[in-house]
Design a protein around this motif. Structure first.
Motif, PDB file in Angstrom:
ATOM      1  N   ILE A 102       6.621 -38.150  14.520  1.00 31.16           N
ATOM      2  CA  ILE A 102       5.566 -38.890  13.819  1.00 31.16           C
ATOM      3  C   ILE A 102       4.849 -37.958  12.855  1.00 31.16           C
ATOM      4  N   ASP A 103       4.444 -36.798  13.345  1.00 29.05           N
ATOM      5  CA  ASP A 103       3.716 -35.838  12.508  1.00 29.05           C
ATOM      6  C   ASP A 103       4.552 -35.390  11.315  1.00 29.05           C
ATOM      7  N   HIS A 105       7.069 -37.007   9.753  1.00 27.61           N
ATOM      8  CA  HIS A 105       7.192 -38.083   8.753  1.00 27.61           C
ATOM      9  C   HIS A 105       5.854 -38.365   8.075  1.00 27.61           C
ATOM     10  N   ASN A 106       4.790 -38.367   8.854  1.00 32.01           N
ATOM     11  CA  ASN A 106       3.481 -38.717   8.327  1.00 32.01           C
ATOM     12  C   ASN A 106       2.959 -37.679   7.333  1.00 32.01           C
ATOM     13  N   LEU A 109       3.449 -38.564   3.716  1.00 30.46           N
ATOM     14  CA  LEU A 109       2.981 -39.877   3.255  1.00 30.46           C
ATOM     15  C   LEU A 109       1.547 -39.823   2.756  1.00 30.46           C
ATOM     16  N   PRO A 111      -2.286 -41.131   2.477  1.00 29.45           N
ATOM     17  CA  PRO A 111      -3.139 -41.792   3.481  1.00 29.45           C
ATOM     18  C   PRO A 111      -3.153 -43.298   3.272  1.00 29.45           C
ATOM     19  N   ASP A 163       4.204 -46.342  17.386  1.00 22.66           N
ATOM     20  CA  ASP A 163       3.590 -45.530  16.321  1.00 22.66           C
ATOM     21  C   ASP A 163       4.665 -44.880  15.448  1.00 22.66           C
ATOM     22  N   TYR A 164       5.686 -44.333  16.100  1.00 26.47           N
ATOM     23  CA  TYR A 164       6.787 -43.700  15.365  1.00 26.47           C
ATOM     24  C   TYR A 164       7.442 -44.705  14.414  1.00 26.47           C
ATOM     25  N   VAL A 167       5.325 -45.385  11.338  1.00 30.27           N
ATOM     26  CA  VAL A 167       5.376 -44.279  10.378  1.00 30.27           C
ATOM     27  C   VAL A 167       6.764 -44.185   9.744  1.00 30.27           C
ATOM     28  N   ARG A 170       7.061 -46.640   6.977  1.00 27.42           N
ATOM     29  CA  ARG A 170       6.355 -46.135   5.796  1.00 27.42           C
ATOM     30  C   ARG A 170       7.175 -45.046   5.102  1.00 27.42           C
ATOM     31  N   ALA A 171       7.803 -44.172   5.884  1.00 28.14           N
ATOM     32  CA  ALA A 171       8.620 -43.101   5.297  1.00 28.14           C
ATOM     33  C   ALA A 171       9.818 -43.691   4.555  1.00 28.14           C
ATOM     34  N   GLY A 175       6.084 -44.453   1.224  1.00 28.02           N
ATOM     35  CA  GLY A 175       4.654 -44.677   1.023  1.00 28.02           C
ATOM     36  C   GLY A 175       4.318 -45.796   0.060  1.00 28.02           C
TER      37      GLY A 175
END
Length: 186
Positions: A102-103, A105-106, A109, A111, A163-164, A167, A170-171, A175
């Protein structure tokens, strides 16, 4: 290694199914509902793999394997959540792996400035569908946990997995997600 020579056993014709410990439960039992929801989430992730490639595909396949572990964990009632030679249990390291993914990929991106609409691309839409089904699996697992012991790492895994998947979608969209515009259709 699992070896299945015969797919049907007829043992479930009475509306029950067997668990790892040899006990039998009604197919509509809360434990069986949680196992079924996890299986559905895994199937939705399988659909998402058809539209992903590279590292994302590798991650989803790893998660599918983890979800089989999680299903086996749920199929093993009891209060000892220690993995063993004959007992599959989800372990905190599997949850930690999801958090790191998660971290990772995020970090690339922008915000969030609004809620996003599920979609953007076919691949992201498939991942969003898997996310929504995973949340249902989590609800079924937490309902089970309200009635009988469930491995806390399994519950954490399902929570992080949704959550993963959010994200990851989004990835996939880099974004550029479709954004919710409150009241846009009034």
């Amino acid at each position: 290694m699992v070896k299945l020579n015969r797919i049907y056993t007829r043992t479930g014709d009475d509306g029950t199914t067997g668990l790892v410990d040899g006990s039998r439960r009604a197919k509509h039992d809360a434990r069986m509902s949680a196992i079924g929801e996890v299986d559905e989430a895994n199937s939705a992730i399988g659909l998402a793999t058809l539209a992903t490639e590279g590292t994302m595909l590798d991650e989803l396949r790893r998660i599918q394997n983890d979800l089989f572990d999680l299903g086996a964990d749920l199929a093993t009632p009891g209060t000892d959540f220690t993995p063993g030679e004959m007992t599959l249990r989800v372990v905190p390291a599997q949850v930690d792996w999801l958090e790191a993914a998660i971290d990772r990929h995020n970090a690339a991106l922008p915000p969030l400035t609004s809620f996003i609409l599920p979609g953007g691309s076919e691949a992201a839409a498939r991942v969003h569908l898997a996310r929504a089904i995973t949340r249902r699996a989590e609800r079924a697992a937490t309902a089970l946990a309200a009635a009988e012991p469930v491995n806390p790492a399994a519950l954490g895994y399902l929570n992080r997995l949704s959550d993963y998947l959010f994200v990851l979608a989004r990835a996939i969209n880099a974004g550029s997600d479709p954004l919710w515009v409150p009241g846009a259709s009034r």
